[in-house]
Design an enzyme around this catalytic site. Structure first.
Site, short mmCIF file in Angstrom:
data_model
loop_
_atom_site.label_atom_id
_atom_site.label_comp_id
_atom_site.label_asym_id
_atom_site.label_seq_id
_atom_site.Cartn_x
_atom_site.Cartn_y
_atom_site.Cartn_z
N CYS A 7 0.81 -1.22 0.00
CA CYS A 7 0.00 0.00 0.00
C CYS A 7 0.84 1.26 0.00
O CYS A 7 0.29 2.37 -0.04
CB CYS A 7 -0.95 -0.02 1.18
SG CYS A 7 -2.03 -1.47 1.17
N HIS A 35 -2.27 8.13 6.13
CA HIS A 35 -2.59 6.83 5.54
C HIS A 35 -4.01 6.45 5.92
O HIS A 35 -4.77 5.98 5.08
CB HIS A 35 -1.58 5.78 6.01
CG HIS A 35 -1.68 4.47 5.31
ND1 HIS A 35 -1.61 4.35 3.94
CD2 HIS A 35 -1.87 3.20 5.79
CE1 HIS A 35 -1.74 3.07 3.60
NE2 HIS A 35 -1.91 2.36 4.71
N GLU A 76 -0.50 5.74 13.73
CA GLU A 76 -0.13 6.90 12.92
C GLU A 76 -0.37 8.20 13.68
O GLU A 76 0.44 9.12 13.61
CB GLU A 76 -0.92 6.89 11.61
CG GLU A 76 -0.43 7.95 10.62
CD GLU A 76 -1.13 7.87 9.26
OE1 GLU A 76 -0.67 8.56 8.34
OE2 GLU A 76 -2.13 7.11 9.13
N LYS A 116 -9.19 8.25 2.24
CA LYS A 116 -9.80 6.92 2.16
C LYS A 116 -11.23 6.91 2.70
O LYS A 116 -11.97 5.96 2.45
CB LYS A 116 -8.92 5.91 2.91
CG LYS A 116 -7.57 5.67 2.24
CD LYS A 116 -6.73 4.67 3.04
CE LYS A 116 -5.37 4.45 2.38
NZ LYS A 116 -4.47 5.61 2.50
N HIS A 131 -9.73 2.25 0.26
CA HIS A 131 -8.28 2.03 0.20
C HIS A 131 -7.91 1.49 -1.17
O HIS A 131 -8.18 0.33 -1.48
CB HIS A 131 -7.87 1.05 1.31
CG HIS A 131 -6.39 0.98 1.53
ND1 HIS A 131 -5.47 1.53 0.66
CD2 HIS A 131 -5.65 0.41 2.53
CE1 HIS A 131 -4.26 1.30 1.11
NE2 HIS A 131 -4.34 0.64 2.25
N PHE A 186 1.83 -3.37 4.01
CA PHE A 186 2.17 -4.69 4.55
C PHE A 186 3.65 -4.97 4.28
O PHE A 186 4.17 -4.66 3.20
CB PHE A 186 1.32 -5.77 3.87
CG PHE A 186 -0.09 -5.86 4.36
CD1 PHE A 186 -0.56 -5.09 5.40
CD2 PHE A 186 -0.99 -6.75 3.77
CE1 PHE A 186 -1.86 -5.18 5.87
CE2 PHE A 186 -2.29 -6.86 4.22
CZ PHE A 186 -2.74 -6.07 5.27
#
Length: 411
Positions: free
Chosen positions: A162, A301, A312, A333, A338, A397
């Site tokens: 991502c 994010h 975050e 998002k 996403h 990831f």
């Protein structure tokens, strides 16, 4: 001598618009791109919602041989062609080797993998398409863009889950800054709303199982319970300032910093101490040679997963200390879902136009305050104000943490 790098073009295919003007207009308008999954029969799935690209017909976008190209490749080509067109950058024999492509995907052609595997199981190996491999491998995104536009410089696909879109932009930025290229088409693309991918993410309990489109992708909200899968592509044309000025280009904004760090912790979960994302943000600021107090806005994010949003948030607070109270933060998002490998580049487009058009996008559908998430998440609609520096974070990831820092263009 290091070169200044600017953005002179952008192209977007997204759940909230199939061109950059519609995309930015709908981001400003707080449009929710999430709806019922239509790509396949999801009656056996807990996951009911996704952020799909709407009304996309590759023939209408003049994608030649679209049947031989996976959906993620079609998205990349459309976005790249739009970025090329609205930048007015002409590729010639003279500049083609100084013009590159850095376009990646987090997953690649999983739709084609699923389709061809079904064909293999039901009809045997001889019925697998001869186009299967070039339809599915990730590097074909960059390859097709290069062929379509006629670039002959660097042609590569970065893959960091991502964080892919952000890393592709960061890679392109460095190629130009260090003098290896004069212009680079950079960004990410993704099309993974299919049975196999949804099954995999669902098995990890990563997705939101909400059936309410307004309470599914809710970053930083106390009731957040997973991300909503999106799809699309966003490609930017990065160019040296010298090149842009020489041809009197329309400059959207400047890129001034890039940071990347690894958690070295877990294949899917972010490190609770947030040191990776702290380092990536810190390095982007260091490269820009500014003080932390100069950052006005962070496009987080912000996946709407319990761990990501809290970690975050804490990372921002640890790095920016008291100044974190003065930074506007939001997550695109909440509108786009996403977009995985395309998320970072789509969010870079949001930041670029936020700087140029003087607005800060909202985090829509936020209702329930979480005591552990206590920043200014811009939940009251789009704010219209001038900002000088905008930061975009992406976490992937594998422990990938990536940050780009953009600046309002001043001659």
């Amino acid at each position: 001598m290091k070169k200044r790098v600017v953005i002179t073009g952008a192209g977007v295919i997204s759940p909230v618009g199939n061109n950059v003007l519609d995309f930015i207009s709908n981001i400003k308008g707080c449009v929710n791109g999430i709806g019922e999954i239509s790509a396949f029969d999801n009656s056996l799935y807990k996951t009911k919602l996704a952020a799909e690209v709407k009304n996309f017909d590759p023939k209408e976008f003049n994608i030649e041989g679209s049947r031989k190209k996976d959906r993620f490749l079609q998205f990349a080509l459309v976005a790249a062609k739009e970025a090329s067109k609205n930048s007015a950058y002409i590729i010639t024999e003279e500049n083609s080797f100084r013009t590159g492509v850095v376009v990646g995907s987090g997953i690649g052609g999983i739709i084609s993998i699923e389709e061809e595997h079904k064909k293999y199981l039901s009809k045997g190996p001889k019925r697998v398409s001869s186009h299967f491999i070039p339809k599915s491998i990730i590097n074909m995104a960059a390859g097709h863009v290069s062929i379509e536009l006629g670039t002959r410089g660097v042609c590569i696909s970065d893959v960091s889950a991502c964080a892919t879109g952000t890393d592709c932009i960061g890679h392109a930025y460095r190629l130009i800054k260090d003098g290896y290229q004069d212009a680079v088409f950079a960004g990410g693309c993704e099309a993974s709303i299919c049975e196999l991918a949804v099954s995999g993410f669902e098995a990890m309990s990563a997705l939101s199982f909400s059936d309410d489109i307004n309470r599914a992708s809710i970053p930083f909200d106390k009731e957040r319970n997973g991300f909503v899968m999106g799809e699309g592509a966003a490609i930017l044309l990065l160019e040296s300032l010298d090149s842009a000025i020489k041809r009197d280009a329309n400059i959207i904004c400047e890129i001034v910093g890039y940071g990347q760090a690894s958690d070295a912790y877990h294949i899917t979960a972010p490190n609770p101490d947030g040191k990776g994302v702290i380092q990536s943000m810190k390095d982007s600021i260091k490269e820009a040679e500014i003080d932390i107090t100069e950052v006005d806005y962070i496009n987080a994010h912000g996946t709407s997963t319990p761990l990501n949003d809290e970690i975050e948030t804490n990372a921002i607070k640890k790095l920016f200390k008291n100044h974190s109270e003065n930074i506007a933060v939001s997550s695109s998002k909440s509108m786009t879902g996403h977009m995985l490998g395309a998320a970072g580049s789509a969010e870079a487009v949001v930041c670029a136009y936020a700087l140029k058009e003087e607005f800060i996008p909202s985090t829509i559908n936020y209702k329930c305050k979480d005591e552990s998430c206590d920043l200014d998440y811009v939940t009251d609609g789009t704010r219209y104000e001038e900002i000088e520096y905008a930061m975009s974070n992406s976490l992937g990831f594998g422990g990938h943490n990536s940050t780009i820092l953009l600046k309002r263009y001043n001659k």
